[in-house]
Structures are given as C-alpha cells and as structure tokens.
Design an enzyme around this catalytic site. Structure first.
Site, PDB file in Angstrom:
ATOM      1  N   THR A  67      16.833  -7.646 -22.188  1.00  0.00           N
ATOM      2  CA  THR A  67      15.755  -8.443 -22.788  1.00  0.00           C
ATOM      3  C   THR A  67      15.184  -7.830 -24.063  1.00  0.00           C
ATOM      4  O   THR A  67      14.284  -8.416 -24.673  1.00  0.00           O
ATOM      5  CB  THR A  67      14.604  -8.610 -21.770  1.00  0.00           C
ATOM      6  OG1 THR A  67      14.154  -7.308 -21.373  1.00  0.00           O
ATOM      7  CG2 THR A  67      15.073  -9.390 -20.549  1.00  0.00           C
ATOM      8  N   ASP A 126      13.161   1.891 -14.659  1.00  0.00           N
ATOM      9  CA  ASP A 126      13.183   0.577 -15.322  1.00  0.00           C
ATOM     10  C   ASP A 126      12.697   0.722 -16.767  1.00  0.00           C
ATOM     11  O   ASP A 126      11.701   1.391 -17.028  1.00  0.00           O
ATOM     12  CB  ASP A 126      12.278  -0.378 -14.549  1.00  0.00           C
ATOM     13  CG  ASP A 126      12.671  -1.832 -14.727  1.00  0.00           C
ATOM     14  OD1 ASP A 126      13.077  -2.181 -15.854  1.00  0.00           O
ATOM     15  OD2 ASP A 126      12.571  -2.606 -13.765  1.00  0.00           O
ATOM     16  N   LYS A 138      -0.647  -7.273 -22.750  1.00  0.00           N
ATOM     17  CA  LYS A 138      -1.377  -7.088 -24.004  1.00  0.00           C
ATOM     18  C   LYS A 138      -1.808  -8.436 -24.572  1.00  0.00           C
ATOM     19  O   LYS A 138      -2.944  -8.585 -25.055  1.00  0.00           O
ATOM     20  CB  LYS A 138      -0.502  -6.357 -25.020  1.00  0.00           C
ATOM     21  CG  LYS A 138      -1.131  -6.273 -26.409  1.00  0.00           C
ATOM     22  CD  LYS A 138      -0.279  -5.522 -27.406  1.00  0.00           C
ATOM     23  CE  LYS A 138      -0.953  -5.511 -28.775  1.00  0.00           C
ATOM     24  NZ  LYS A 138      -0.230  -4.669 -29.754  1.00  0.00           N
ATOM     25  N   HIS A 279     -19.280  11.870  15.130  1.00  0.00           N
ATOM     26  CA  HIS A 279     -19.545  12.603  13.891  1.00  0.00           C
ATOM     27  C   HIS A 279     -18.421  13.578  13.559  1.00  0.00           C
ATOM     28  O   HIS A 279     -18.649  14.728  13.183  1.00  0.00           O
ATOM     29  CB  HIS A 279     -20.884  13.313  13.975  1.00  0.00           C
ATOM     30  CG  HIS A 279     -22.026  12.396  14.297  1.00  0.00           C
ATOM     31  ND1 HIS A 279     -22.482  11.446  13.409  1.00  0.00           N
ATOM     32  CD2 HIS A 279     -22.776  12.256  15.429  1.00  0.00           C
ATOM     33  CE1 HIS A 279     -23.479  10.781  13.977  1.00  0.00           C
ATOM     34  NE2 HIS A 279     -23.664  11.239  15.190  1.00  0.00           N
ATOM     35  N   ASP A 470     -20.712  40.122  20.642  1.00  0.00           N
ATOM     36  CA  ASP A 470     -21.781  39.346  21.271  1.00  0.00           C
ATOM     37  C   ASP A 470     -21.307  37.970  21.735  1.00  0.00           C
ATOM     38  O   ASP A 470     -21.698  37.500  22.813  1.00  0.00           O
ATOM     39  CB  ASP A 470     -22.991  39.225  20.344  1.00  0.00           C
ATOM     40  CG  ASP A 470     -22.648  38.725  18.946  1.00  0.00           C
ATOM     41  OD1 ASP A 470     -21.467  38.438  18.680  1.00  0.00           O
ATOM     42  OD2 ASP A 470     -23.583  38.643  18.101  1.00  0.00           O
TER      43      ASP A 470
END
Length: 516
Positions: A67, A126, A138, A279, A470
C-alpha cells in the site's frame, strides 16, 4: 467528513470482516483491499478491488510493499477542506479514501508464545499497517479509521443513521484508539528487540510501556472522596488471572485488591484450601479433604474478623460449602468453578459477588509495580517455590512429622501476610496472625492474642529473622512447639541457644518473605 464512498480494508484479525464489508457495500461504498483480506472478501462474493489495480503496481518483496503508494496515501491524507489539496488530487488522478480499516500482525501474541524464530518475528513487524492507521488517524477530520473489529457494529450503525457520514466525536474516538494501537504495537516490538540483546538476565529496560485498557470505574476508590478505575493489561491473562463475575453488585476498589490477595494465597496451596481475607491480610486459612472442611477450619481461626470478608477457594465449590457460608456476611466469593448446586444456592444471595477465576500461575519472571509520588518501583514477583529440603534445623530438638507439615503450611501463608508478619498454625489451619506490626515481638503477641483456636502444640512462622529472643519467648510461653524463620540475624546463635533452652525445634529457610 464526506460520505464514506471508498474504503481500504486490510486486516490480520478477520473477525466479522465479511459482515462489515457487506454492510459497507449496502451503503454504496467501494472496497479496496490487499493480500489475504482481498482473498477472504472475494471468497465471500463481496465486490472488492485490489489495491494493485488502483496503483498499477504489484505487491512486491513477499508482500512487504503493498500500500506504500501516493495513490493510496494521497487519498487518505488529503485535507478535503483545502482547495489546494483537492486540486492536487484532481491533477494526479487520486480518488479520496474515506474509511481505513486496518489491524496489525499479532506480534505481541507470537512473542509471548516464544516458539517463533528471530526471522519469523521480524516478518511479524508490520510496516504498511501502522502507516495506513497513522495517516487516517492524523486526518480523522475527513477520514475514519477502525482498528478493532468490536467497533464494526457501532461504525455501521452510525453510517446508516447519518447517511454515510460518521459523527466527529466518533471519528475522534476512533483516531485516539488507533494511535494507542500503534503506540503499544511499537512498544511491543521495541521490548522484544531489547530482549534479543543477548543479556538473558535483563528484565528492566530503560524504557517501559505498559499497555492498559480500562474495564470499568468503581463507584469510588479506597474512600468515597477518591475516584478510581480498573485497568487490565492487554494481551495478559486478565485481572485476577481472568475472571467472570457470575452474580452480585459491581466490584469496588477494595474488593479487587482483597480478591487479588485471596487468589494469591490459595494458589500457593496444593491441598483443598480456603482463605478468608480482610484488608489484604488473611484472618483464616484452612486445609481439608474438601472445600467444606477447609472453609470450616478457616472460619474457626477468627469468625469475628471474617465478617465482610473476601473468601477464596482453590477447588470447585459445591452446594454444601455454599450452605455452610450462609450465616457469614461475605463481600466476594472466588473459586475456579461452582457446581450447579452451588449456583442454585448462591442465587438466594443476590448481593454476594461471585467470581469464577482460574488459579493464578505466577512466574518468577513476572514483574509487579508499586506507584509512589512521581514514579514507580518495579520488581519480580515473590513466587519463589521454597524447598523445605533445603531448610536447616540447627536445634537439638527436631520437628515431628506433624510439626514439619504445620511449619511448611505456616511458611506458605506467612509470605502473604503484611510485614512484620507472624503466623501461628497447626497442620490443618491457621491459629493466629500478627500482621503489619512495627516490631516482631508485637507481631508475636498479636498472633497469640487474636487466636481463636487452641495454641498448645501449634507452630509459628516468621517472614524475617528474629532480632531478639523476646518474640520466641512470647510464642513458646503460649504453647508454640516449633518455629520456622529465615535466619541471618547477628543474634542467630542467641536464638539457637534460646530454642534449645526452651526445648523447641527451629528451622531456618535462608529465604525472607517481606510483604510491605
């Protein structure tokens, strides 16, 4: 825009092509086409003219040039409001083209499959398609461009209702979509080429384009004064791995985040499992011989926090499981599938959001993003498949087989809990959680304090090392008999001495699972 009297059709995705072309012919449009699209239209008996017959120049270079010709691009790019452009068209014998229908080679899809050769991928780049699309976009004040077969019905309807004219607003929207189409296509090509640079370990490129499409806008974000939208990654598996909402109201912003956390949790567990999430943190995870048993065990962990939760299962949910859930207010229920009995039982709870979701298949190379003011952080997803055979046990006491199973289960769960994270569990269910705490000893205390299941004889997992003894003492005082943690603290020897003193087993994984 003038009436759509002349259209170029050149598409790789031929969905609904014949019906659309027939609609154009009914409206009196002449159709120009190339290659496979020309053959497909001709086979359907649709009047079509080859672009080569218009240009007088054949397709060459194995179809790479079809094209690229002034008789095509002049017809697309001419500004019909400029007398000089219209005069030039007449001088050179160029007929205007009013509609361009083009979509591109499936480059992204072939790249994802990963089985095409380098040369095959190059041929999927392409050239003419993006040129036609950009030219028409455009000049969208006078030309319409269509890149998505899903837009065919809307375009045909508009042409029929407007006697061959497309409204300006629609042409503008189609042009925007066209530029997005070529933008993301070029980004996919650039990403693929960068991956071919020879650096196999490169995951984070200098430039990154994420191709997103809006699915819907929830009523609001985390709070009513915030706006929100859900976007899906084009070409990816889909939000939550690709879900179908079977019933219930629209998903909220918070529903989606919690659903993602729930899906990740159950996907990590091989046995029938149910996770109850609030949550983004689990308030109960259960294993069982069936989804029903797994749900009952998950709920037992914290039936109070489970109110208003998201529930996910990694197996098909049946009617009995749905009936067991009937006394709990659930925001969202997620499973890979639902039996007919389950669907009938769910119909009585019309407001319950029910999602059919495939289990997530997360890969170590998957990248996740975290936004912050002015930018994003990117990292590979924490989908490491931990191997308990690589763990070490430096303590004098070794875990029993039952403790070992419980430790492996707790370790799978703790990676999904917000840091600092402690998970207390037995081999069938979680017992207590300490999530999102600023000190590890507080996380240990919270996990004990929130327990609704017997703690004595349970085990605990820590997402990162114990900086002091701890936390260990808090857990053991409550009845925990074994620990699993990454190790790596400068006080590891002190922790080891404490574990031996308290006569418990302690495994070290060498792997940390923070989740901030």
């Amino acid at each position: 825009m003038l009436k759509a009297k002349r259209a170029v059709l050149s598409v790789y995705d031929k969905r609904d092509l014949a019906e659309f072309a027939q609609g154009l012919v009914r409206l009196g449009a002449e159709i120009l086409s190339t290659g496979g699209t020309f053959k497909a239209l001709e086979a359907e008996g649709i009047p079509v003219t080859a672009v080569a017959d218009v240009t007088g120049f054949p397709e060459i270079l194995d179809g790479r040039v079809k094209t690229l010709h002034p008789l095509v691009y002049g017809g697309i790019l001419a500004d019909r409001t400029r007398a000089s452009h219209v005069a030039e068209l007449r001088t050179h014998g160029i007929a205007p083209i009013d509609l361009v229908v083009v979509n591109l080679y499936p480059f992204r899809e072939m790249a994802r499959q990963g089985d095409a050769s380098f040369n095959e991928m190059i041929e999927m780049i392409d050239i003419g398609g993006p040129g036609l699309i950009r030219a028409a976009a455009k000049n969208h004040q006078g030309v319409a461009v269509v890149v998505d077969p899903d837009d065919y019905p809307q375009v045909l309807t508009a042409l029929e209702e407007s006697e061959g004219l497309l409204p300006e607003g629609l042409r503008r929207r189609l042009a925007i979509k066209a530029f997005r189409h070529t933008q993301t296509y070029d980004a996919a090509v650039a990403d693929w080429l960068e991956r071919q640079s020879g650096d196999e370990d490169q995951l984070f490129f200098r430039h990154m384009v994420i191709d997103l499409e809006k699915e819907f806008e929830p009523r609001y974000g985390e709070n009513p004064h915030q706006r929100a939208a859900l976007y899906r990654t084009l070409g990816g598996p889909g939000v939550l791995g690709g879900f179908e909402q079977l019933q219930g109201g629209e998903l909220s912003f918070n529903n989606i985040i919690d659903a993602d956390a729930a899906q990740r949790m159950v996907a990590d567990l091989a046995e029938p499992a149910v996770a109850i999430i609030k949550h983004c943190n689990p308030c109960g995870v259960g294993l069982g011989g069936s989804p029903l048993q797994a749900y009952q065990r998950a709920l037992e962990c914290d039936p109070i926090s489970a109110f208003g939760s998201i529930v996910a299962c990694n197996r098909a949910v049946d009617g009995g499981t749905v009936e067991a859930m009937s006394e709990l207010f659930i925001e969202v229920l997620i499973a890979p599938e639902f039996t007919e009995n389950a669907r009938r039982a769910l119909a009585a709870r019309a407001n319950l959001r029910v999602l059919s979701c495939p289990l997530m298949a997360l890969r170590p190379s998957d990248i996740e993003f975290r936004s912050f003011y002015g930018g994003y952080l990117a990292q590979t997803i924490d989908s490491l498949d931990d191997d308990p055979a690589q763990w070490t046990c430096p303590t004098e006491i070794k875990p029993t087989p039952q403790e070992q199973r419980a430790l492996e289960f707790a370790w799978k769960v703790v990676r999904h809990v917000k840091s600092n994270a402690i998970v207390v569990a037995n081999q069938h269910q979680t017992v207590g959680f300490g999530a999102g705490q600023t000190s590890r000893v507080d996380a240990c205390s919270l996990a004990i304090r929130n327990a609704h299941v017997e703690i004595a004889g349970s085990v605990a997992a820590s997402d990162a090392f114990f900086p002091f003894r701890d936390g260990l003492d808090v857990l053991v005082d409550a009845g925990v008999t074994a620990l699993v943690q990454p190790g790596g603290s400068k006080r590891d020897l002190e922790l080891l001495a404490a574990a031996n003193e308290r006569k418990i087993a302690m495994l070290m994984t060498g792997i940390r699972h923070f989740r901030h």
